[in-house]
Scaffold this motif. Structure first.
Motif, short mmCIF file in Angstrom:
data_model
loop_
_atom_site.label_atom_id
_atom_site.label_comp_id
_atom_site.label_asym_id
_atom_site.label_seq_id
_atom_site.Cartn_x
_atom_site.Cartn_y
_atom_site.Cartn_z
N ILE A 83 21.11 -49.16 41.39
CA ILE A 83 21.80 -50.29 40.76
C ILE A 83 21.33 -50.41 39.32
CG2 ILE A 83 22.24 -52.77 40.84
CD1 ILE A 83 21.55 -52.71 43.81
N LEU A 84 22.29 -50.53 38.40
CA LEU A 84 21.98 -50.75 36.99
C LEU A 84 22.60 -52.06 36.53
CD1 LEU A 84 22.68 -47.26 35.35
CD2 LEU A 84 20.54 -48.12 36.29
N TYR A 85 21.87 -52.78 35.71
CA TYR A 85 22.38 -53.98 35.06
C TYR A 85 22.13 -53.82 33.56
CZ TYR A 85 22.80 -58.86 33.57
OH TYR A 85 23.15 -60.02 32.91
N THR A 86 23.22 -53.73 32.78
CA THR A 86 23.14 -53.50 31.34
C THR A 86 23.86 -54.62 30.61
OG1 THR A 86 23.22 -51.12 31.85
CG2 THR A 86 23.44 -51.75 29.54
N PRO A 87 23.18 -55.74 30.37
CA PRO A 87 23.85 -56.89 29.75
C PRO A 87 24.21 -56.68 28.29
CG PRO A 87 21.51 -57.33 30.03
CD PRO A 87 21.78 -56.04 30.73
N SER A 88 23.59 -55.68 27.63
CA SER A 88 23.90 -55.42 26.23
C SER A 88 23.51 -53.99 25.91
CB SER A 88 23.13 -56.38 25.32
OG SER A 88 21.79 -55.99 25.20
N LYS B 252 21.32 -53.07 24.16
CA LYS B 252 19.89 -53.04 23.86
C LYS B 252 19.02 -53.34 25.08
CE LYS B 252 20.46 -54.41 19.00
NZ LYS B 252 19.89 -53.20 18.42
N THR B 253 19.64 -53.52 26.25
CA THR B 253 18.86 -53.89 27.43
C THR B 253 19.44 -53.25 28.69
OG1 THR B 253 18.41 -56.05 26.43
CG2 THR B 253 17.91 -55.81 28.76
N GLN B 254 18.57 -52.70 29.51
CA GLN B 254 18.99 -52.18 30.81
C GLN B 254 17.90 -52.48 31.85
OE1 GLN B 254 18.86 -47.89 32.58
NE2 GLN B 254 20.81 -48.04 31.50
N PHE B 255 18.34 -52.90 33.04
CA PHE B 255 17.45 -53.04 34.19
C PHE B 255 17.96 -52.10 35.28
CE2 PHE B 255 17.44 -57.10 31.96
CZ PHE B 255 16.07 -57.34 31.80
N PHE B 256 17.03 -51.56 36.08
CA PHE B 256 17.47 -50.65 37.14
C PHE B 256 16.64 -50.82 38.40
CE2 PHE B 256 14.52 -48.27 34.39
CZ PHE B 256 13.56 -47.85 35.31
N LEU B 257 17.30 -50.58 39.51
CA LEU B 257 16.66 -50.50 40.82
C LEU B 257 17.17 -49.22 41.47
CD1 LEU B 257 14.97 -51.69 43.16
CD2 LEU B 257 17.06 -52.85 43.92
N LYS B 258 16.25 -48.31 41.74
CA LYS B 258 16.63 -47.03 42.32
C LYS B 258 15.97 -46.87 43.69
CE LYS B 258 16.92 -44.76 37.78
NZ LYS B 258 16.48 -43.60 36.96
N GLY C 282 31.91 -55.08 34.94
CA GLY C 282 31.19 -55.86 33.94
C GLY C 282 29.92 -55.17 33.51
N ASP C 283 28.80 -55.86 33.63
CA ASP C 283 27.50 -55.30 33.22
C ASP C 283 26.79 -54.55 34.33
OD1 ASP C 283 27.91 -56.57 30.77
OD2 ASP C 283 26.90 -58.40 31.43
N TRP C 284 27.42 -54.44 35.50
CA TRP C 284 26.77 -53.86 36.67
C TRP C 284 27.33 -52.49 37.00
CZ3 TRP C 284 22.72 -56.27 39.20
CH2 TRP C 284 22.50 -57.60 38.85
N LYS C 285 26.46 -51.63 37.49
CA LYS C 285 26.89 -50.35 38.04
C LYS C 285 26.16 -50.12 39.36
CE LYS C 285 27.83 -46.61 35.72
NZ LYS C 285 27.73 -45.40 34.87
N PHE C 286 26.94 -49.72 40.37
CA PHE C 286 26.40 -49.42 41.70
C PHE C 286 26.64 -47.93 41.98
CE2 PHE C 286 27.80 -53.80 41.54
CZ PHE C 286 26.67 -54.49 41.96
N ASN C 287 25.56 -47.26 42.39
CA ASN C 287 25.62 -45.80 42.54
C ASN C 287 25.17 -45.38 43.94
OD1 ASN C 287 23.51 -43.12 41.36
ND2 ASN C 287 25.60 -42.95 42.06
N PRO C 288 26.09 -45.40 44.93
CA PRO C 288 25.77 -44.84 46.24
C PRO C 288 25.97 -43.33 46.23
CG PRO C 288 27.96 -45.78 46.29
CD PRO C 288 27.43 -46.03 44.89
#
Length: 741
Positions: free
Chosen positions: A506-511, A513-519, A465-471
């Motif tokens: 961790i990335l959250y890209t709901p659209s 035009k918007t991205q949130f990230f936690l690295k 979905g809108d989430w990406k997990f990057n280990p």
């Protein structure tokens, strides 16, 4: 370990499901476009092209709305037919003036680097010093006549010349381990600015494919694959400055091309004792690129320069009228250096979702630097001049395998795994006391360094979905070896160690035009081999623990905003030691920071950007009030206005700002901040372009680099600790004429 092996086995053997769209993205000349974004608006799936222009987009159905975009090209909407699904298509993107309209936010770990790349493309760098300033929050300073590597500041670090920033050019490392002048020394003057295609960067220790020195971040400069036209440019200006550069295509075939580039630069600088600076660069690049199949490029380059320097001067000498701000106490400083490189990059599609990339390099480098930081502190008769010298060979190679579009039910997965090595053979590493750059008074250290770094990494991306997990995991092995040639008997010491560096983003890209990230992640910087063996292996690979939380948003088509808060804890700092001209390790430190940025396309020809960065940096092992980190900047800012394609006119007005900062541990000595504005204007008529470049437009009096150093002038009874500085360039104008044919 069994769990990790199990995941690897599943990823390698997992069958693929669903419908796919694959093919190549090219420009109208048939050349592949690398890193073009492909976004399926219907399903939310996205991907990007590899070096050969190839892509494969999973879970695609006939009639889906698929957008192909790349900076400098019109965004293309493509709706595949039933016949094209599970087939192969060729997408042609049409060139267009650069605009933030072309930016689409997708779930990429390093999205900000792609956005900032537009700064470089609409306002190309005009000098070696400008290359690093393109990275938001990065400040540089020169303090040895223009030939020495710049001093770097980023995220509350005085990185010196590269101790906490991994620098690379087309995958070849620039940082010099166990260097004669300082650990991580990074001289980028072998780059011809006009050959730069883009600047890829990332802040923090969050990237598995970058290892040593990736604590504050990494930078990888990517050079042009080809040039279309012959290009010659001539610059001339104040301070007896001249620069001549040329780029010439020498081969153009269906799949092959080659070009040559060269640069010659002379200047005396604004100082009273002429710098007599000269530099020559030569580069040749061959490219074989068969779209969708394979890409091979081979690059050879040579660089050499010589210069004199006025060095750092004490404030008290200026205040007393002994010298001016552009005078010198010891004007026999200076040096010479050269570097010869050969690099090879090979990218190959292995079929379906698999690809590989291989990089190899060999480099020969020599360096000789004369400095005098303390004048007559140690030797009241001959002075304290030192020589630092070395001769080095570097060889290395890496290879990586990538698999995309692995369907694991809920997750769409891709992974990359790679291995590589780097070996440095450094001979006659010298630190000596000298007189007038001619007479050797005393050898302080002299020996040979052999340093090996072998590594492997695994990087996976799970998207749902809108989430990406990057280990990701990285494993580095180091072998340090030092032969002390000053010992009366054979003295060879060795140490080795392994560094284990996990990352999780961790990335959250709901659209779009918007991205949130936690690295989050652990990185490290290695210590100098001479320090390692002297301390019998203690603190060989001090770790850095990083965390970033932030967002990138595009509220309207032509506005992009970014913000982040971050923290970084280091097991060990480096401290500059002025009297010896070296850096040495010290204790633990922590940094907390915030950064904001904005890029706005006011109209088709006017572009504005600004970045502001704040850092709180302290040593954790010192009492309050004595825990400042010398020269660590707390507040920096940069930005400007860029005019592009306004009829025949283009240009920019840009600024950089550094706040006052502590120069020593108790903040009793302060390094003054500055605000500098640069201007360039260009007028193009036919194939000719005429330009004016002005550095320090308002003729601000500023100190480019500053140190709290204890020194003694000739006949002074006692030493004094105070600010020693290199004066910043005053108003500096030069003209430029270039032609394409």
């Amino acid at each position: 370990m069994k769990i990790i092996l199990g995941v690897l086995l599943v990823l390698l053997l997992s069958p693929l499901y669903g419908q796919n769209l694959s093919g190549n993205v090219e420009n109208p000349k048939g050349l592949p476009i690398e890193n073009a974004n492909i976004f399926n608006k219907t399903s939310g799936q996205h991907n990007h092209t590899n070096a050969t222009g190839y892509f494969k987009l999973a879970n695609t159905k006939a009639g889906d709305s698929i957008y192909f975009s790349s900076l400098g090209y019109e965004t293309l909407l493509f709706q595949p037919t039933t016949e094209e699904i599970n087939g192969s298509v060729t997408i042609i993107l049409v060139p267009q003036s650069l605009s933030l309209d072309q930016v689409v936010l997708v779930s990429e770990i390093n999205q900000l680097s792609r956005i900032v790349d537009i700064d470089t493309k609409v306002n190309p760098v005009k000098s070696s010093q400008e290359i690093l300033r393109k990275v938001p929050g990065l400040i540089i300073g020169q303090h040895a006549g223009g030939g020495k590597a710049e001093q770097i500041f980023l995220r509350g670090f005085d990185i010196d010349h590269g101790t906490d920033l991994s620098l690379n050019v087309d995958g070849m490392p620039v940082n010099m381990v166990s260097h004669a002048h300082g650990q991580g020394y990074s001289d980028l003057h072998f780059i011809i600015p006009e050959t730069i295609e883009n600047i890829e960067f990332g802040k923090g220790p969050f990237y598995a494919d970058y290892g040593n020195f990736d604590t504050a971040g990494f930078i990888n400069l990517q050079l042009r694959d080809a040039v279309d036209d012959n290009y010659i440019a001539l610059e001339a200006g104040q301070f007896d400055t001249q620069r001549l550069v040329g780029m010439f295509p020498v081969l153009k075939k269906e799949y092959s091309s080659a070009y040559l580039a060269s640069e010659i630069y002379f200047t005396d600088g604004p100082v009273e004792s002429p710098q007599n600076f000269n530099r020559i660069n030569i580069l040749g690049k061959y490219l074989y690129n068969k779209p969708g199949e394979e890409k091979l490029d081979i690059t050879a380059s040579h660089f050499q320069s010589k210069w004199d320097a006025s060095g750092q001067i004490p404030q008290r000498a200026v205040d007393a009228g002994l010298i001016t701000r552009f005078g010198a106490i010891d004007d026999t400083e200076g040096g010479e250096t050269s570097r010869t490189n050969l690099t090879l990059d090979y990218d190959k599609n292995l079929g379906g979702n698999d690809s590989s990339k291989t990089n190899a390099f060999v480099s020969h480098y020599d360096f000789e630097l004369y400095s005098n930081f303390t004048f007559f502190l140690e030797d009241p008769v001959n002075g304290d001049q030192i020589r630092q010298k070395e001769d080095r060979y570097i060889i290395g190679a890496s290879t990586a395998f990538e698999r995309k579009n692995i369907d694991l039910g809920t997750f769409d997965v891709e992974f990359e795994t790679g291995v590589g090595f780097r070996y440095d053979d450094v001979n006659d590493v010298e630190l000596s006391r000298t007189k007038n750059r001619r007479e050797t008074l005393e050898n302080l250290s002299f020996g040979d360094v052999d340093e090996l770094n072998g590594y492997g990494y695994f990087n996976a991306e799970f998207e749902t979905g809108d989430w990406k997990f990057n280990p990701a995991l990285r494993l580095d092995y180091f072998k340090f070896d030092y032969v002390n040639d000053l010992s009366e008997t054979y003295d060879n010491r060795s140490e080795d160690k392994v560094a284990f560096s996990p990352k999780f983003n961790i990335l959250y890209t709901p659209s779009p035009k918007t991205q949130f990230f936690l690295k989050s992640g652990i990185g490290f910087h290695s210590n100098d081999t001479r320090v390692v063996v002297a301390n019998e292996g203690e603190d060989i690979l001090p770790a850095a623990y990083g965390l970033d939380l932030g967002t990138i948003i595009k509220p309207v088509d032509r506005l992009v905003l970014n913000a982040a808060v971050w923290s970084l804890f280091l097991e060990q700092e480096f401290v500059y030691v002025g009297d010896a001209g070296i850096v040495e390790p010290s204790g633990k430190s922590r940094r907390l920071g915030a950064e904001v940025g904005a890029r706005y396309q006011l109209n088709d020809w006017l572009y504005a950007y600004s970045d502001v960065n704040y850092t709180y940096a302290r040593s954790t092992e010192e009492p309050e009030g004595a825990d400042f980190i010398p020269l660590a900047p707390d507040l920096t800012a940069s930005g400007g206005l860029i005019v592009d394609d306004l009829g025949p006119f283009s240009g920019s007005m840009v600024y950089r700002y550094v706040d006052d900062r502590p120069a020593n541990e108790d903040d009793s000595i302060n390094a003054e901040g500055y605000f500098i504005t640069d201007l360039n204007l260009n007028y193009t008529r036919g194939s000719w372009t005429y330009g004016i470049i002005i550095e320090n437009l308002f003729d601000t009096e500023w100190n480019e680099t500053q140190f709290a150093t204890e020194s003694r002038l000739f006949n002074e009874p006692e030493p004094v600790e105070e600010i020693h500085f290199t004066p910043g360039t005053p108003f500096f104008i030069r003209g430029k004429v270039s032609v394409r044919f």
